[in-house]
Motif scaffolding. Sequence first.
Motif, short mmCIF file in Angstrom:
data_model
loop_
_atom_site.label_atom_id
_atom_site.label_comp_id
_atom_site.label_asym_id
_atom_site.label_seq_id
_atom_site.Cartn_x
_atom_site.Cartn_y
_atom_site.Cartn_z
N CYS A 1 92.48 64.12 -7.78
CA CYS A 1 92.10 62.72 -8.03
C CYS A 1 92.89 61.76 -7.14
O CYS A 1 92.43 60.66 -6.84
N GLU B 1 95.47 65.67 -14.32
CA GLU B 1 95.05 65.80 -15.71
C GLU B 1 94.44 67.16 -16.02
O GLU B 1 94.69 67.74 -17.07
N CYS C 1 94.87 59.34 -11.14
CA CYS C 1 94.58 60.22 -12.25
C CYS C 1 95.31 59.73 -13.51
O CYS C 1 96.41 59.15 -13.43
N ASP C 2 94.70 60.03 -14.64
CA ASP C 2 95.05 59.42 -15.93
C ASP C 2 96.51 58.99 -16.12
O ASP C 2 96.83 57.83 -16.27
N HIS D 1 89.16 59.30 -8.75
CA HIS D 1 89.39 59.80 -10.10
C HIS D 1 88.08 59.79 -10.89
O HIS D 1 87.04 59.32 -10.40
N CYS D 2 88.13 60.29 -12.10
CA CYS D 2 86.93 60.39 -12.94
C CYS D 2 86.18 59.06 -12.97
O CYS D 2 86.79 58.00 -13.09
N ALA E 1 91.35 57.30 -16.74
CA ALA E 1 91.75 56.79 -15.42
C ALA E 1 91.13 55.43 -15.15
O ALA E 1 91.81 54.49 -14.73
FE1 FES Z 1 92.04 63.01 -12.81
FE2 FES Z 1 90.01 62.66 -14.65
S1 FES Z 1 90.99 64.50 -14.01
S2 FES Z 1 91.11 61.19 -13.54
#
Ligand code: FES
Length: 587
Positions: A67, A99, A135-136, A207-208, A214
């Motif tokens: 991410c 994550e 990432c988160d 990222h997601c 995130a």
């Molecule tokens: Fe990294 Fe979702 S796995 S933001």
Amino acid sequence: MSENNNKPQPGMTHAGKPLRSQAWFGRQDKMGFYYRSFLKNSGTPQDQFEGKPVIGICNTWSELNPCNGHFRTIAEHVRRGVLEAGGFPLEFPVSSLGEVTMRPTAMLYRNLAAMDVEEGIRAHPLDGVVLLMGCDKTTPALLMGAASADLPTIGVSGGPQLRGVYRGQIIGSGTNIISMSEQLRAGEITLEEFHEAEAGMNRSSGHCMTMGTASTMASMVEALGVGLPGNAAIPAVDARRNEMARLAGRRIVAMVHEDLVLSKILVREAFENAIRTLGAIGGSTNAVVHLLAIARRVGIELTLEDFDRLGRGLHCVVDLMPSGRFLMEDFYYAGGLPVVLRQLGEAGLLHKDAPTVNGKPVWENVRDAECFNPEVITPLEKPFKEESGMAILRGNLAPDGAVIKPSAASPELMKHTGRAVVFENIEELHALKDDDSLDIDASCIMVLKNCGPKGYPGMAEVGNMPIPKKLLQQGVRDMIRISDARMSGTAYGTVVLHVAPEAAAGGPLALVRNGDMITLDVAARSLHLHVDEAELAARRAAWVPPPLAADRGYVRMYVDHVQQANHGVDLDFLVGRSGSPVPRDNH
Ligand code: FES
């Protein structure tokens, strides 16, 4: 200081304060030789750093965290901006928290990364910092550490991925992984189709791209005023993300001259704006623990009640997965977070004077924001979903609180009494979830213990327990689930999370048994276990704490010091800030 021509003396800020980095590079003695000399080994001429604001680019790039895999490029744009503004950039790495790949859970290491960031800033000759987060957990970890160090600081998020696409269908991070894995378990899709979808899900840097943790935390960065307008939603691969990074590089140099330290941005009004924004975007429940932790780093006593009070009556205006249809790319094209903040401001739900890193109050940044797609960002008076703020539950099952996200829950389950089906830990859940002999029906309430901050350890994202296979095959897609765990921001369902105190710390959750009746009443903010006090006392006397798998190292320190969810899951000795005094000489 030469205020008249607005040019600071070398080594000083515009405000006439010596730059912190001067304690290293400004010395004309043996140690000054060391400090300057070691910088020169990169070929840097003295005039490039002498007397200039030194800006740390705090980078969470790592191949173990895809991410944040494009962060070297973003760092390069920040670097150019710093140079253009007359500063001197120095990039430094800190722990990255992927994550998906980290086990047992990235959350176990959030506080460790925050320590890395805080001490990395304090120990080095830095005058200001740009935080690269994606990432988160990288976002709260960097904000927490930087808040405790309290230098001028600006946040740059890495940006979301482009929309996922599979067989002509838009698919969203996490959200469609959860639904497709349940389809696979229910026999509705093949393993080949499942594999094929994997590459379509993650098809660009970033990222997601659902409104998961995130994207929620990137929105919090913008709503808190720590990031520039647009920070939340510009896709990672859009050139405007790099432009924003460059502008952040320029701006941080000015922030050093203005002595605009992070604690001047992270004021209570900023947190209240963030909490309301969280409701208006239907954001991740994880933001609750992270905002609590960040606030406590700057001495603001944010509480769960603040989330309930400020979130009540708030409506979600963003039709994004996991609750809705669209993705972060669509959100950006529709106008992004500035539109949401403008709507909150027009409704009297924004502290308009809250400061932001560009030196303007938040309202000045957003008052002219235009919405280009009212399907993606709906008007507040005609919201995508009503009542989307976090609801904080209390009762004899959660004396210190629990969290539910009503906008992700099933309306018919918001008031429900059911029979508890208890799983003592995650292993038991996995062993029994597909067992046809499991005594469970759709009206039951699934209860998972020992997945909180100490119990897992690290408070894993397992609160959205998989629906047992035999119920899936009957078409059941949601049930009430209660635990001391968290859940992924991309998940959905009628899921009660963050029950405090957790089971492993001896909270009442530890005392629930199969067959007990539980009532969830979200409107009444109540979570009640129908077991009388005498019986609970007897169970408590017989309760044996689970063994905690932590006999040494960081995990031992974490388990010994971690606070409960209602306090943000920070380590007790990390709460608060001590700023960035120049450390003792090393000679
Ligand atoms: Fe990294 Fe979702 S796995 S933001």
